[in-house]
Design an enzyme around this catalytic site. Structure first.
Site, PDB file in Angstrom:
ATOM      1  N   SER A  31      -2.424  -4.695   6.256  1.00 20.72           N
ATOM      2  CA  SER A  31      -3.000  -3.454   6.746  1.00 20.72           C
ATOM      3  C   SER A  31      -2.433  -2.248   6.005  1.00 20.72           C
ATOM      4  O   SER A  31      -1.242  -2.183   5.707  1.00 20.72           O
ATOM      5  CB  SER A  31      -2.722  -3.304   8.241  1.00 20.72           C
ATOM      6  OG  SER A  31      -3.171  -2.057   8.712  1.00 20.72           O
ATOM      7  N   ALA A  80       5.016   6.839   2.689  1.00 17.72           N
ATOM      8  CA  ALA A  80       5.129   7.544   3.963  1.00 17.72           C
ATOM      9  C   ALA A  80       3.766   8.181   4.252  1.00 17.72           C
ATOM     10  O   ALA A  80       3.651   9.385   4.443  1.00 17.72           O
ATOM     11  CB  ALA A  80       6.220   8.598   3.909  1.00 17.72           C
ATOM     12  N   ASN A 137       0.475  -3.034  15.724  1.00 13.90           N
ATOM     13  CA  ASN A 137       1.576  -2.411  14.990  1.00 13.90           C
ATOM     14  C   ASN A 137       2.518  -1.775  16.004  1.00 13.90           C
ATOM     15  O   ASN A 137       2.171  -0.802  16.667  1.00 13.90           O
ATOM     16  CB  ASN A 137       1.025  -1.347  14.035  1.00 13.90           C
ATOM     17  CG  ASN A 137       2.118  -0.644  13.246  1.00 13.90           C
ATOM     18  OD1 ASN A 137       3.311  -0.937  13.402  1.00 13.90           O
ATOM     19  ND2 ASN A 137       1.735   0.300  12.397  1.00 13.90           N
ATOM     20  N   CYS A 140       6.057   1.990  15.741  1.00 14.12           N
ATOM     21  CA  CYS A 140       5.719   3.379  16.033  1.00 14.12           C
ATOM     22  C   CYS A 140       6.643   3.907  17.124  1.00 14.12           C
ATOM     23  O   CYS A 140       7.043   3.155  18.021  1.00 14.12           O
ATOM     24  CB  CYS A 140       4.270   3.500  16.508  1.00 14.12           C
ATOM     25  SG  CYS A 140       3.054   2.922  15.314  1.00 14.12           S
ATOM     26  N   ILE A 201       6.938  -9.532   7.348  1.00 17.93           N
ATOM     27  CA  ILE A 201       7.508  -8.345   7.962  1.00 17.93           C
ATOM     28  C   ILE A 201       6.701  -7.098   7.584  1.00 17.93           C
ATOM     29  O   ILE A 201       5.983  -7.088   6.575  1.00 17.93           O
ATOM     30  CB  ILE A 201       8.977  -8.146   7.495  1.00 17.93           C
ATOM     31  CG1 ILE A 201       9.041  -8.107   5.968  1.00 17.93           C
ATOM     32  CG2 ILE A 201       9.863  -9.218   8.054  1.00 17.93           C
ATOM     33  CD1 ILE A 201      10.428  -7.783   5.370  1.00 17.93           C
ATOM     34  N   GLY A 227       6.734  -4.375  -1.710  1.00 16.26           N
ATOM     35  CA  GLY A 227       6.709  -4.887  -3.071  1.00 16.26           C
ATOM     36  C   GLY A 227       7.689  -6.031  -3.288  1.00 16.26           C
ATOM     37  O   GLY A 227       8.396  -6.456  -2.366  1.00 16.26           O
ATOM     38  N   GLY A 275      -0.100  -6.996   0.048  1.00 16.74           N
ATOM     39  CA  GLY A 275      -0.142  -5.549   0.197  1.00 16.74           C
ATOM     40  C   GLY A 275      -0.052  -4.788  -1.104  1.00 16.74           C
ATOM     41  O   GLY A 275      -1.057  -4.456  -1.724  1.00 16.74           O
ATOM     42  N   THR A 276       1.157  -4.524  -1.561  1.00 22.72           N
ATOM     43  CA  THR A 276       1.389  -3.702  -2.743  1.00 22.72           C
ATOM     44  C   THR A 276       0.645  -4.225  -3.974  1.00 22.72           C
ATOM     45  O   THR A 276       0.182  -3.442  -4.807  1.00 22.72           O
ATOM     46  CB  THR A 276       2.899  -3.611  -3.034  1.00 22.72           C
ATOM     47  OG1 THR A 276       3.553  -3.051  -1.889  1.00 22.72           O
ATOM     48  CG2 THR A 276       3.192  -2.744  -4.240  1.00 22.72           C
TER      49      THR A 276
END
Length: 315
Positions: A31, A80, A137, A140, A201, A227, A275-276
């Site tokens: 995500s 961020a 998620n 938060c 994670i 990454g 992801g990355t």
């Protein structure tokens, strides 16, 4: 042609099952790295994926953090973004119609800043037949509890998972933060509260400094590190969580190629999120899927499930 010959002709099976979801292969985007799917459609057919996971959604649109909010680091990336998203109403109106054309299961990642927001999101998602599962998620802050992050306190994590589980009809995947002392404690807490699967994670909190300006490289000061740099940590945590819980685990963290994905699968993950790598190469996931099939052929494996959890730790 007998059944064995038919299997060899068809190639190895990459199909896996996660909490009742049947996936054609174990590869899906993480995500926040794949937008809402449409952004990557020019590069490959989204039906090649095991599942599609959306950018995290909230009740109302969120602008995110000020820029700069991405910084490259050695073997990784700090971000961020601040969970920028269009909100659930705009998602259903503007994004879901595009996703309906595919046969790949759609998993919606979502979050809230209060228990009430999490509960309302779960109720809204429960009424959407197009949503095959939801990924929660919990990284938060709870703005009504002094800013404590839901995912770093077992009690708070269990409370939000139990609330969401009561309102959600679809399978519930809970995404764990690594920014804790013992991730197995968090895994047990969310499993007991009703999680159907666990993904781990999420990113590790990090910081980078521009030595010429002597200022942080992110406007938010800190960000989430992702990454290849985090992959060994992620593999270790996945291995620990797999040995702790009975629900299936999805491995996430620094997967750039098929060999990386295989580390997680061998350690016990039933699927992986990429992801990355999607920022580096928009075609990374199809390449990883092809690499998994190639590995199975070379190893004489007819079903990827034979690889899952096959780590040898003795002898």
């Amino acid at each position: 042609m007998n059944r064995a010959q038919q299997t060899r002709a068809a190639g190895p099976s990459l199909a896996v099952e996660i909490a009742g979801l049947h996936l054609k292969n174990p590869v899906m985007p993480a995500s926040g790295t794949f937008g809402y799917g449409e952004e990557y459609a020019p590069f490959f057919n989204l039906d090649e994926l095991g599942a599609i996971i959306t950018k995290g959604l909230s009740l109302r649109p969120k602008a995110g953090n000020p820029t700069p909010r991405i910084a490259e680091t050695t073997s990784g990336m700090l971000n961020a973004i601040g969970l920028q998203n269009v909100g659930i109403d705009a998602f259903m109106r503007d994004k879901m119609p595009f996703l309906r054309q595919f046969h790949t299961p759609v998993i919606v990642n979502f979050f809230g800043n209060t228990l009430d927001e999490y509960g309302e999101m779960a109720r809204r998602l429960a009424d959407l037949p197009e949503v095959a599962a939801a990924e929660l998620n919990i990284s938060c802050p709870n703005v009504k509890a002094g800013g404590i992050v839901f995912g770093t306190d077992p009690g708070a994590a269990a409370e939000v998972v139990a609330l969401v589980r009561r309102h959600l009809r679809q399978p519930l995947i809970v995404k764990l933060t690594p920014n804790v002392t013992d991730i197995t404690v968090m895994a047990r807490a969310v499993e007991e509260a009703g999680a159907d699967a666990i993904s781990c994670i999420n990113t590790l909190t990090g910081m980078a400094v521009d030595i010429r300006t002597r200022r942080p490289r992110l406007a938010n000061l800190t960000g989430g590190l992702s990454g290849p740099a985090i992959r060994p940590l992620a593999v270790r945590m996945v291995y620990q969580v797999v040995r702790t819980v009975k629900v299936p685990v999805i491995g996430v963290g620094g997967i750039m190629r098929a060999e990386d994905a295989l580390e997680f699968l061998i350690a016990g993950a039933r699927a992986v999120q990429v992801g990355t790598a999607n920022f580096v190469d928009p075609g990374a996931m199809p390449a990883i899927i092809a690499g998994l099939e190639k590995y199975c052929r070379e190893q004489g494996v007819t079903d990827i499930n034979q690889v899952i959890g096959s780590l040898k730790t003795e002898g």
